[in-house]
Motif scaffolding. Structure first.
Motif, PDB file in Angstrom:
ATOM      1  N   TYR A 174      16.680  -1.547  -9.027  1.00 52.04           N
ATOM      2  CA  TYR A 174      15.217  -1.838  -8.870  1.00 52.04           C
ATOM      3  C   TYR A 174      15.132  -3.338  -8.891  1.00 52.04           C
ATOM      4  CZ  TYR A 174      10.277  -1.864  -9.027  1.00 52.04           C
ATOM      5  OH  TYR A 174       9.063  -2.348  -8.894  1.00 52.04           O
ATOM      6  N   HIS A 181       0.216  -1.944  -9.223  1.00 52.86           N
ATOM      7  CA  HIS A 181      -0.952  -0.593  -9.012  1.00 52.86           C
ATOM      8  C   HIS A 181      -2.515  -1.107  -8.818  1.00 52.86           C
ATOM      9  CE1 HIS A 181       2.505   1.512 -10.353  1.00 52.86           C
ATOM     10  NE2 HIS A 181       2.143   2.772  -9.799  1.00 52.86           N
ATOM     11  N   ARG A 195      13.596  -5.642  -6.292  1.00 53.19           N
ATOM     12  CA  ARG A 195      12.041  -5.755  -6.225  1.00 53.19           C
ATOM     13  C   ARG A 195      11.751  -6.860  -7.238  1.00 53.19           C
ATOM     14  NH1 ARG A 195       9.456  -3.965  -2.397  1.00 53.19           N
ATOM     15  NH2 ARG A 195       7.546  -3.214  -3.515  1.00 53.19           N
ATOM     16  N   TRP A 255      -1.309  12.563 -11.229  1.00 58.06           N
ATOM     17  CA  TRP A 255       0.087  11.953 -11.201  1.00 58.06           C
ATOM     18  C   TRP A 255       1.068  12.721 -12.394  1.00 58.06           C
ATOM     19  CZ3 TRP A 255       3.874   9.807 -14.365  1.00 58.06           C
ATOM     20  CH2 TRP A 255       4.921   8.785 -13.569  1.00 58.06           C
ATOM     21  N   ARG A 258      11.733   3.877  -4.596  1.00 56.62           N
ATOM     22  CA  ARG A 258      11.168   2.859  -5.690  1.00 56.62           C
ATOM     23  C   ARG A 258      11.073   3.436  -6.874  1.00 56.62           C
ATOM     24  NH1 ARG A 258       9.002   0.447  -0.717  1.00 56.62           N
ATOM     25  NH2 ARG A 258       7.247   1.756  -1.019  1.00 56.62           N
TER      26      ARG A 258
HETATM   27  C1  HEM Z   1       4.024   2.601  -6.597  1.00 58.65           C
HETATM   28  C2  HEM Z   1       0.170   5.626  -7.384  1.00 58.65           C
HETATM   29  C3  HEM Z   1       1.627   5.872 -12.310  1.00 58.65           C
HETATM   30  C4  HEM Z   1       5.941   3.849 -10.804  1.00 58.65           C
HETATM   31  C5  HEM Z   1       2.767   3.219  -6.441  1.00 58.65           C
HETATM   32  C6  HEM Z   1       2.202   3.335  -5.287  1.00 58.65           C
HETATM   33  C7  HEM Z   1       1.039   4.321  -5.652  1.00 58.65           C
HETATM   34  C8  HEM Z   1       1.048   4.666  -6.854  1.00 58.65           C
HETATM   35  C9  HEM Z   1       0.122   4.899  -4.564  1.00 58.65           C
HETATM   36  C10 HEM Z   1       2.645   2.828  -3.880  1.00 58.65           C
HETATM   37  C11 HEM Z   1       3.298   3.519  -3.192  1.00 58.65           C
HETATM   38  C12 HEM Z   1       4.864   2.722  -2.875  1.00 58.65           C
HETATM   39  O1  HEM Z   1       5.731   2.328  -3.734  1.00 58.65           O
HETATM   40  O2  HEM Z   1       4.721   2.111  -1.710  1.00 58.65           O
HETATM   41  C13 HEM Z   1       0.278   5.796  -8.693  1.00 58.65           C
HETATM   42  C14 HEM Z   1      -0.726   6.635  -9.586  1.00 58.65           C
HETATM   43  C15 HEM Z   1      -0.362   6.694 -10.805  1.00 58.65           C
HETATM   44  C16 HEM Z   1       0.837   6.112 -10.989  1.00 58.65           C
HETATM   45  C17 HEM Z   1      -2.168   7.182  -8.862  1.00 58.65           C
HETATM   46  C18 HEM Z   1      -1.141   7.529 -11.976  1.00 58.65           C
HETATM   47  C19 HEM Z   1      -1.127   7.231 -13.034  1.00 58.65           C
HETATM   48  C20 HEM Z   1       2.961   5.306 -12.151  1.00 58.65           C
HETATM   49  C21 HEM Z   1       3.827   5.184 -13.324  1.00 58.65           C
HETATM   50  C22 HEM Z   1       4.842   4.694 -13.117  1.00 58.65           C
HETATM   51  C23 HEM Z   1       4.869   4.599 -11.817  1.00 58.65           C
HETATM   52  C24 HEM Z   1       3.390   5.997 -14.737  1.00 58.65           C
HETATM   53  C25 HEM Z   1       5.921   4.463 -13.891  1.00 58.65           C
HETATM   54  C26 HEM Z   1       6.565   5.378 -14.957  1.00 58.65           C
HETATM   55  C27 HEM Z   1       5.675   3.126  -9.606  1.00 58.65           C
HETATM   56  C28 HEM Z   1       6.587   2.395  -8.885  1.00 58.65           C
HETATM   57  C29 HEM Z   1       6.216   2.044  -7.922  1.00 58.65           C
HETATM   58  C30 HEM Z   1       4.879   2.588  -7.796  1.00 58.65           C
HETATM   59  C31 HEM Z   1       7.920   2.115  -9.783  1.00 58.65           C
HETATM   60  C32 HEM Z   1       6.891   1.159  -7.017  1.00 58.65           C
HETATM   61  C33 HEM Z   1       6.511  -0.178  -7.128  1.00 58.65           C
HETATM   62  C34 HEM Z   1       7.013  -1.332  -6.022  1.00 58.65           C
HETATM   63  O3  HEM Z   1       6.566  -1.876  -5.331  1.00 58.65           O
HETATM   64  O4  HEM Z   1       8.293  -1.709  -6.706  1.00 58.65           O
HETATM   65  N1  HEM Z   1       2.328   4.109  -7.550  1.00 58.65           N
HETATM   66  N2  HEM Z   1       1.327   5.281  -9.793  1.00 58.65           N
HETATM   67  N3  HEM Z   1       3.637   4.761 -10.927  1.00 58.65           N
HETATM   68  N4  HEM Z   1       4.575   3.510  -8.862  1.00 58.65           N
HETATM   69 FE1  HEM Z   1       2.920   4.408  -9.223  1.00 58.65          FE
END
Ligand code: HEM
Length: 129
Positions: free
Chosen positions: A63, A76, A67, A89, A48
């Motif tokens: 994507y 988030h 999604r 991160w 993802r």
């Molecule tokens: C999903 C944590 C920042 C992009 C997730 C998930 C967690 C998480 C636990 C769920 C995992 C899953 O997809 O099953 C975090 C934490 C961050 C962070 C702790 C700290 C700042 C970011 C950033 C981006 C990002 C900066 C993009 C540049 C995504 C995407 C998903 C995701 C695209 C999947 C969304 C979906 O369900 O389609 N993140 N994330 N994340 N995160 Fe983050």
């Protein structure tokens, strides 16, 4: 002539594959981040993130096909993202970006990627602690 996208300029699918693979190797070993991920298998989460980043930088739109609208802040909400999680991160992401060689990712493109990740990680925070 057609404009090359950032995605193409930095090596396309292979670069984003390496970036997110290295990022999730770090996440798997990170004691702050690993417990946040609900699934035992990090593979789907890696995919993802890879699809999202490819789309953001002008690559395939898989994507959103799968999604819908990213709505990343909303997605988030279930996870507490405070300064500790943000820093963890970004630590993983800095290692992932550093793993891409200079021939593939020149200084200007590297800077753009780092700046974006820092901005995006800051904007994802949903908790003061
Ligand atoms: C999903 C944590 C920042 C992009 C997730 C998930 C967690 C998480 C636990 C769920 C995992 C899953 O997809 O099953 C975090 C934490 C961050 C962070 C702790 C700290 C700042 C970011 C950033 C981006 C990002 C900066 C993009 C540049 C995504 C995407 C998903 C995701 C695209 C999947 C969304 C979906 O369900 O389609 N993140 N994330 N994340 N995160 Fe983050």
């Amino acid at each position: 002539a057609t404009q090359r996208t950032f995605y193409e300029e930095v090596g396309g699918a292979e670069t984003f594959r390496k970036l997110t693979a290295t990022f999730y190797e770090e996440v798997a070993a990170d004691e702050v981040l690993r417990p946040l991920y609900p699934e035992e298998d990090l593979g789907p989460a890696e995919r993802r993130l890879r699809m999202f980043l490819e789309q953001y930088w002008g690559g395939p739109r898989t994507y959103s096909d799968e999604r819908g609208h990213p709505r990343l802040r909303m997605r988030h909400h279930p996870f507490r993202v405070g300064p500790i999680e943000r820093d963890a991160w970004l630590r993983c992401m800095h290692i992932a970006i550093a793993s891409i060689d200079a021939e593939t990712l020149d200084d200007a493109h590297r800077r753009a990627l780092v700046d974006y990740m820092e901005m995006a990680a800051n904007s994802m925070m949903n908790s003061p602690v």
